[in-house]
Design a protein around this motif. Structure first.
Motif, mmCIF file in Angstrom:
data_model
loop_
_atom_site.group_PDB
_atom_site.id
_atom_site.type_symbol
_atom_site.label_atom_id
_atom_site.label_comp_id
_atom_site.label_asym_id
_atom_site.label_seq_id
_atom_site.Cartn_x
_atom_site.Cartn_y
_atom_site.Cartn_z
ATOM 1 N N MET A 1 0.851 -1.175 0.000
ATOM 2 C CA MET A 1 0.000 0.000 0.000
ATOM 3 C C MET A 1 0.898 1.241 0.000
ATOM 4 O O MET A 1 1.898 1.293 0.698
ATOM 5 C CB MET A 1 -0.882 -0.021 1.255
ATOM 6 C CG MET A 1 -1.751 1.203 1.394
ATOM 7 S SD MET A 1 -2.693 1.282 2.936
ATOM 8 C CE MET A 1 -3.835 -0.056 2.686
ATOM 9 N N ALA A 2 0.518 2.223 -0.761
ATOM 10 C CA ALA A 2 1.307 3.453 -0.853
ATOM 11 C C ALA A 2 1.242 4.235 0.454
ATOM 12 O O ALA A 2 0.276 4.144 1.209
ATOM 13 C CB ALA A 2 0.779 4.318 -1.998
ATOM 14 N N VAL A 3 2.288 5.000 0.691
ATOM 15 C CA VAL A 3 2.341 5.861 1.866
ATOM 16 C C VAL A 3 1.341 7.006 1.670
ATOM 17 O O VAL A 3 1.291 7.616 0.610
ATOM 18 C CB VAL A 3 3.765 6.432 2.062
ATOM 19 C CG1 VAL A 3 3.799 7.407 3.216
ATOM 20 C CG2 VAL A 3 4.766 5.309 2.268
ATOM 21 N N GLN A 4 0.554 7.273 2.706
ATOM 22 C CA GLN A 4 -0.429 8.350 2.649
ATOM 23 C C GLN A 4 0.048 9.525 3.501
ATOM 24 O O GLN A 4 0.410 9.333 4.656
ATOM 25 C CB GLN A 4 -1.768 7.874 3.202
ATOM 26 C CG GLN A 4 -2.353 6.692 2.474
ATOM 27 C CD GLN A 4 -3.562 6.165 3.211
ATOM 28 O OE1 GLN A 4 -4.506 6.894 3.467
ATOM 29 N NE2 GLN A 4 -3.516 4.899 3.578
ATOM 30 N N LYS A 5 0.051 10.726 2.917
ATOM 31 C CA LYS A 5 0.375 11.929 3.693
ATOM 32 C C LYS A 5 -0.904 12.390 4.373
ATOM 33 O O LYS A 5 -1.935 12.551 3.717
ATOM 34 C CB LYS A 5 0.922 13.025 2.786
ATOM 35 C CG LYS A 5 2.312 12.716 2.306
ATOM 36 C CD LYS A 5 2.968 13.908 1.690
ATOM 37 C CE LYS A 5 4.391 13.518 1.334
ATOM 38 N NZ LYS A 5 5.230 14.640 1.043
ATOM 39 N N VAL A 6 -0.830 12.580 5.691
ATOM 40 C CA VAL A 6 -2.013 12.996 6.436
ATOM 41 C C VAL A 6 -1.694 14.184 7.337
ATOM 42 O O VAL A 6 -0.553 14.401 7.727
ATOM 43 C CB VAL A 6 -2.615 11.838 7.282
ATOM 44 C CG1 VAL A 6 -3.081 10.703 6.398
ATOM 45 C CG2 VAL A 6 -1.634 11.337 8.315
ATOM 46 N N THR A 7 -2.740 14.914 7.658
ATOM 47 C CA THR A 7 -2.645 16.059 8.557
ATOM 48 C C THR A 7 -3.303 15.686 9.878
ATOM 49 O O THR A 7 -3.865 14.598 10.020
ATOM 50 C CB THR A 7 -3.382 17.270 7.959
ATOM 51 O OG1 THR A 7 -4.770 16.925 7.840
ATOM 52 C CG2 THR A 7 -2.822 17.642 6.589
ATOM 53 N N ASP A 8 -3.269 16.602 10.833
ATOM 54 C CA ASP A 8 -3.948 16.370 12.105
ATOM 55 C C ASP A 8 -5.404 15.984 11.899
ATOM 56 O O ASP A 8 -5.934 15.121 12.582
ATOM 57 C CB ASP A 8 -3.884 17.620 12.990
ATOM 58 C CG ASP A 8 -2.655 17.637 13.878
ATOM 59 O OD1 ASP A 8 -1.953 16.613 13.968
ATOM 60 O OD2 ASP A 8 -2.404 18.683 14.489
ATOM 61 N N ALA A 9 -6.061 16.640 10.936
ATOM 62 C CA ALA A 9 -7.488 16.402 10.697
ATOM 63 C C ALA A 9 -7.764 14.958 10.292
ATOM 64 O O ALA A 9 -8.813 14.403 10.614
ATOM 65 C CB ALA A 9 -7.996 17.359 9.620
ATOM 66 N N ASN A 41 8.918 4.291 1.546
ATOM 67 C CA ASN A 41 8.027 3.933 0.439
ATOM 68 C C ASN A 41 8.210 2.472 0.035
ATOM 69 O O ASN A 41 7.234 1.774 -0.229
ATOM 70 C CB ASN A 41 8.265 4.846 -0.767
ATOM 71 C CG ASN A 41 7.751 6.246 -0.538
ATOM 72 O OD1 ASN A 41 6.814 6.456 0.228
ATOM 73 N ND2 ASN A 41 8.374 7.219 -1.171
ATOM 74 N N ARG A 42 9.445 2.012 -0.008
ATOM 75 C CA ARG A 42 9.714 0.622 -0.365
ATOM 76 C C ARG A 42 9.132 -0.326 0.685
ATOM 77 O O ARG A 42 8.512 -1.333 0.342
ATOM 78 C CB ARG A 42 11.222 0.401 -0.529
ATOM 79 C CG ARG A 42 11.561 -0.981 -1.077
ATOM 80 C CD ARG A 42 13.046 -1.195 -1.321
ATOM 81 N NE ARG A 42 13.796 -1.230 -0.064
ATOM 82 C CZ ARG A 42 14.622 -0.275 0.365
ATOM 83 N NH1 ARG A 42 14.818 0.805 -0.363
ATOM 84 N NH2 ARG A 42 15.252 -0.389 1.508
ATOM 85 N N LEU A 43 9.304 -0.002 1.958
ATOM 86 C CA LEU A 43 8.753 -0.848 3.021
ATOM 87 C C LEU A 43 7.231 -0.911 2.946
ATOM 88 O O LEU A 43 6.632 -1.948 3.245
ATOM 89 C CB LEU A 43 9.201 -0.343 4.394
ATOM 90 C CG LEU A 43 10.667 -0.607 4.739
ATOM 91 C CD1 LEU A 43 11.043 0.119 6.026
ATOM 92 C CD2 LEU A 43 10.933 -2.095 4.865
ATOM 93 N N SER A 44 6.603 0.181 2.526
ATOM 94 C CA SER A 44 5.137 0.194 2.441
ATOM 95 C C SER A 44 4.624 -0.784 1.382
ATOM 96 O O SER A 44 3.477 -1.219 1.445
ATOM 97 C CB SER A 44 4.611 1.602 2.147
ATOM 98 O OG SER A 44 4.852 1.965 0.808
ATOM 99 N N SER A 45 5.475 -1.142 0.432
ATOM 100 C CA SER A 45 5.110 -2.094 -0.624
ATOM 101 C C SER A 45 5.633 -3.495 -0.349
ATOM 102 O O SER A 45 5.406 -4.407 -1.147
ATOM 103 C CB SER A 45 5.662 -1.613 -1.970
ATOM 104 O OG SER A 45 5.154 -0.347 -2.282
ATOM 105 N N ASP A 46 6.330 -3.686 0.755
ATOM 106 C CA ASP A 46 6.918 -4.969 1.108
ATOM 107 C C ASP A 46 5.811 -5.982 1.417
ATOM 108 O O ASP A 46 4.875 -5.681 2.165
ATOM 109 C CB ASP A 46 7.827 -4.790 2.327
ATOM 110 C CG ASP A 46 8.687 -6.009 2.609
ATOM 111 O OD1 ASP A 46 8.130 -7.121 2.721
ATOM 112 O OD2 ASP A 46 9.911 -5.839 2.747
ATOM 113 N N SER A 47 5.909 -7.175 0.873
ATOM 114 C CA SER A 47 4.868 -8.192 1.051
ATOM 115 C C SER A 47 4.702 -8.614 2.519
ATOM 116 O O SER A 47 3.654 -9.120 2.896
ATOM 117 C CB SER A 47 5.166 -9.418 0.187
ATOM 118 O OG SER A 47 6.403 -9.996 0.562
ATOM 119 N N ARG A 48 5.718 -8.388 3.351
ATOM 120 C CA ARG A 48 5.604 -8.721 4.785
ATOM 121 C C ARG A 48 4.639 -7.790 5.518
ATOM 122 O O ARG A 48 4.139 -8.134 6.581
ATOM 123 C CB ARG A 48 6.971 -8.614 5.476
ATOM 124 C CG ARG A 48 8.010 -9.586 4.977
ATOM 125 C CD ARG A 48 9.347 -9.298 5.613
ATOM 126 N NE ARG A 48 9.862 -8.014 5.125
ATOM 127 C CZ ARG A 48 10.956 -7.417 5.599
ATOM 128 N NH1 ARG A 48 11.652 -7.956 6.572
ATOM 129 N NH2 ARG A 48 11.354 -6.267 5.092
#
Length: 105
Positions: A1-9, A41-48
């Motif tokens: 899953m891709a990394v998502q940028k999020v804010t406090d909201a 980003n690479r870890l977010s796509s890691d199958s583990r």
């Protein structure tokens, strides 16, 4: 899953909607944060880690999320399970982050 940028909201909602979350806290001026971004980003796509949600949070513009994890230095990583902080660490080492993520499994 891709990394998502999020804010406090969006931060609290993400923790509520995803049982396993790893957060990278960064700042735009932080060189180590920029250097670590491709690894994160690479870890977010890691199958583990397919059942884990990866979030990017700007520590300067998201004080609530920063306080939730007790950010002390950057880059800073925190893992949350069922909305609760499990553990956090300030590091620039990928193996230290993998060890932290494994606490969710």
């Amino acid at each position: 899953m891709a990394v998502q940028k999020v804010t406090d909201a969006e931060f609290t909602e993400q923790l509520a909607n995803h049982p396993k979350v790893v957060v990278k806290y960064y700042a735009d001026w932080c060189g180590s944060c920029r250097l670590f971004a491709p690894k994160f980003n690479r870890l977010s796509s890691d199958s583990r880690f397919t059942d884990i949600t990866f979030l990017d949070v700007n520590a300067e513009t998201s004080p609530v999320a920063r306080k939730t994890a007790g950010v002390t230095n950057l880059p800073y990583f925190a893992v949350f399970q069922n909305g609760q902080l499990v553990e956090a660490v300030a590091t620039s080492k990928e193996d230290a982050l993998v060890e932290l993520i494994n606490k969710l499994n």
